[in-house]
Scaffold this motif. Sequence first.
Motif, mmCIF file in Angstrom:
data_model
loop_
_atom_site.group_PDB
_atom_site.id
_atom_site.type_symbol
_atom_site.label_atom_id
_atom_site.label_comp_id
_atom_site.label_asym_id
_atom_site.label_seq_id
_atom_site.Cartn_x
_atom_site.Cartn_y
_atom_site.Cartn_z
ATOM 1 N N ARG A 1 90.719 -35.550 87.154
ATOM 2 C CA ARG A 1 92.100 -35.173 87.449
ATOM 3 C C ARG A 1 93.030 -35.693 86.363
ATOM 4 O O ARG A 1 92.812 -36.783 85.834
ATOM 5 C CB ARG A 1 92.526 -35.718 88.818
ATOM 6 C CG ARG A 1 91.783 -35.090 89.986
ATOM 7 C CD ARG A 1 92.191 -35.702 91.314
ATOM 8 N NE ARG A 1 91.605 -35.003 92.442
ATOM 9 C CZ ARG A 1 90.387 -35.231 92.931
ATOM 10 N NH1 ARG A 1 89.643 -36.152 92.376
ATOM 11 N NH2 ARG A 1 89.937 -34.544 93.956
ATOM 12 N N TYR B 1 92.539 -41.673 91.966
ATOM 13 C CA TYR B 1 92.314 -42.043 90.567
ATOM 14 C C TYR B 1 92.737 -40.887 89.664
ATOM 15 O O TYR B 1 92.489 -39.715 89.977
ATOM 16 C CB TYR B 1 90.833 -42.357 90.343
ATOM 17 C CG TYR B 1 90.521 -42.985 89.003
ATOM 18 C CD1 TYR B 1 90.689 -44.345 88.798
ATOM 19 C CD2 TYR B 1 90.051 -42.197 87.948
ATOM 20 C CE1 TYR B 1 90.401 -44.926 87.571
ATOM 21 C CE2 TYR B 1 89.756 -42.766 86.722
ATOM 22 C CZ TYR B 1 89.931 -44.131 86.527
ATOM 23 O OH TYR B 1 89.649 -44.690 85.314
ATOM 24 N N ILE B 2 93.374 -41.215 88.535
ATOM 25 C CA ILE B 2 93.792 -40.214 87.554
ATOM 26 C C ILE B 2 93.049 -40.511 86.260
ATOM 27 O O ILE B 2 93.248 -41.571 85.657
ATOM 28 C CB ILE B 2 95.312 -40.236 87.314
ATOM 29 C CG1 ILE B 2 96.047 -40.119 88.644
ATOM 30 C CG2 ILE B 2 95.731 -39.108 86.389
ATOM 31 C CD1 ILE B 2 97.474 -40.563 88.580
ATOM 32 N N TRP C 1 95.893 -38.445 95.149
ATOM 33 C CA TRP C 1 94.816 -38.679 94.197
ATOM 34 C C TRP C 1 94.609 -40.184 94.042
ATOM 35 O O TRP C 1 95.510 -40.901 93.591
ATOM 36 C CB TRP C 1 95.147 -38.066 92.839
ATOM 37 C CG TRP C 1 95.145 -36.564 92.844
ATOM 38 C CD1 TRP C 1 94.874 -35.745 93.902
ATOM 39 C CD2 TRP C 1 95.442 -35.702 91.736
ATOM 40 N NE1 TRP C 1 94.974 -34.427 93.523
ATOM 41 C CE2 TRP C 1 95.313 -34.373 92.207
ATOM 42 C CE3 TRP C 1 95.782 -35.924 90.412
ATOM 43 C CZ2 TRP C 1 95.523 -33.275 91.381
ATOM 44 C CZ3 TRP C 1 95.999 -34.837 89.587
ATOM 45 C CH2 TRP C 1 95.875 -33.523 90.064
ATOM 46 N N ARG D 1 101.385 -39.428 92.200
ATOM 47 C CA ARG D 1 100.023 -39.762 92.642
ATOM 48 C C ARG D 1 99.968 -39.885 94.162
ATOM 49 O O ARG D 1 99.037 -39.390 94.811
ATOM 50 C CB ARG D 1 99.541 -41.059 91.992
ATOM 51 C CG ARG D 1 98.088 -41.396 92.321
ATOM 52 C CD ARG D 1 97.612 -42.619 91.561
ATOM 53 N NE ARG D 1 98.088 -43.851 92.160
ATOM 54 C CZ ARG D 1 97.395 -44.568 93.046
ATOM 55 N NH1 ARG D 1 96.206 -44.151 93.456
ATOM 56 N NH2 ARG D 1 97.882 -45.688 93.525
ATOM 57 N N LYS D 2 100.977 -40.517 94.736
ATOM 58 C CA LYS D 2 101.027 -40.674 96.192
ATOM 59 C C LYS D 2 101.164 -39.322 96.880
ATOM 60 O O LYS D 2 100.492 -39.039 97.877
ATOM 61 C CB LYS D 2 102.190 -41.584 96.573
ATOM 62 C CG LYS D 2 102.282 -41.874 98.064
ATOM 63 C CD LYS D 2 103.429 -42.828 98.367
ATOM 64 C CE LYS D 2 103.528 -43.107 99.865
ATOM 65 N NZ LYS D 2 104.656 -44.034 100.179
ATOM 66 N N ASN E 1 94.485 -47.603 88.426
ATOM 67 C CA ASN E 1 93.866 -46.361 88.894
ATOM 68 C C ASN E 1 93.993 -45.225 87.881
ATOM 69 O O ASN E 1 94.013 -44.054 88.240
ATOM 70 C CB ASN E 1 94.509 -45.952 90.222
ATOM 71 C CG ASN E 1 94.374 -47.033 91.275
ATOM 72 O OD1 ASN E 1 93.278 -47.359 91.697
ATOM 73 N ND2 ASN E 1 95.492 -47.620 91.683
ATOM 74 N N VAL E 2 94.086 -45.602 86.598
ATOM 75 C CA VAL E 2 94.217 -44.627 85.511
ATOM 76 C C VAL E 2 93.173 -44.942 84.449
ATOM 77 O O VAL E 2 92.942 -46.110 84.109
ATOM 78 C CB VAL E 2 95.628 -44.678 84.890
ATOM 79 C CG1 VAL E 2 95.739 -43.710 83.711
ATOM 80 C CG2 VAL E 2 96.691 -44.348 85.937
#
Length: 263
Positions: A62, A143-144, A141, A136-137, A172-173
């Motif tokens: 993603r 994780y990006i 997702w 993101r929220k 989380n990226v």
Amino acid sequence: MNPSEQEEKLDQVFGRAAPYGKMLGKNKFHNQCRDGNKPLKFGEGGEHMVCGPQPNSTAGCRFFSFGIRDDPSWDKHLGEEWNCRGFAGDPSIVHPSKLHPAVTFHNIGLKMLRSNAEQRKDPKDEWILVSVPQLRKFLGWNYIDIIKIDCEGCEVAMARDILAEDPTFLDNVGQISIETHRTRTWVNSTEELYYYALMFPLLEDAGFKLIWSDVFGCGKWEHDGCRPEMMGKMSMSCGNRPRNKVNKVPIGWSCHDWLWAKV
């Protein structure tokens, strides 16, 4: 916070940003990607660098992409080559909602500390702006894999929004491609200087390594010049020289591309 405390905080973030400023222009490649190779160029015209290896197909891939203008080739390339599902946004232009079966376009931008020149062209055209933690929220997702930011001024607000809304966001990226703009057009106030510089320790503390960088001019915006702290405190290349008598756009070195990744 009193003025002396503010100065101390500024000097702290300037000091954390300065080592990266010193890397600019000497060598484009600074570290290898997690797969042991140099980064790959995705896109044609609107290209940006990306680190391998290709994300795990089982877990999915993603990405966020902001500032695509009239060239979504990078977004399409990621969708085609790596089958990445993408959210592409740009409030200054119109595209079909589907750029690729896996990539959607949205007339949405990222938040800024103040409006940029593009936004001020038509005050009646009210832009919808979000932050990367908010997005993101909203999408749900966890994780990006990749974030690409190429929207004049929004990169300055990124550190502010992460600290205010989700200090763990960068955990989380996987990698971030950022185009930064250093002239007074975008970085002129003390607040803007602070959040611009803060971007570097936030990335470093989250485990990112600088993989690749490039130096280029900011076009006509080079005429606005730079705050002295850019060179004096952060060692960031910022300046220009005249091109010729016919072409009044200076030859500059105040804009930069950065690729950061966890290796």
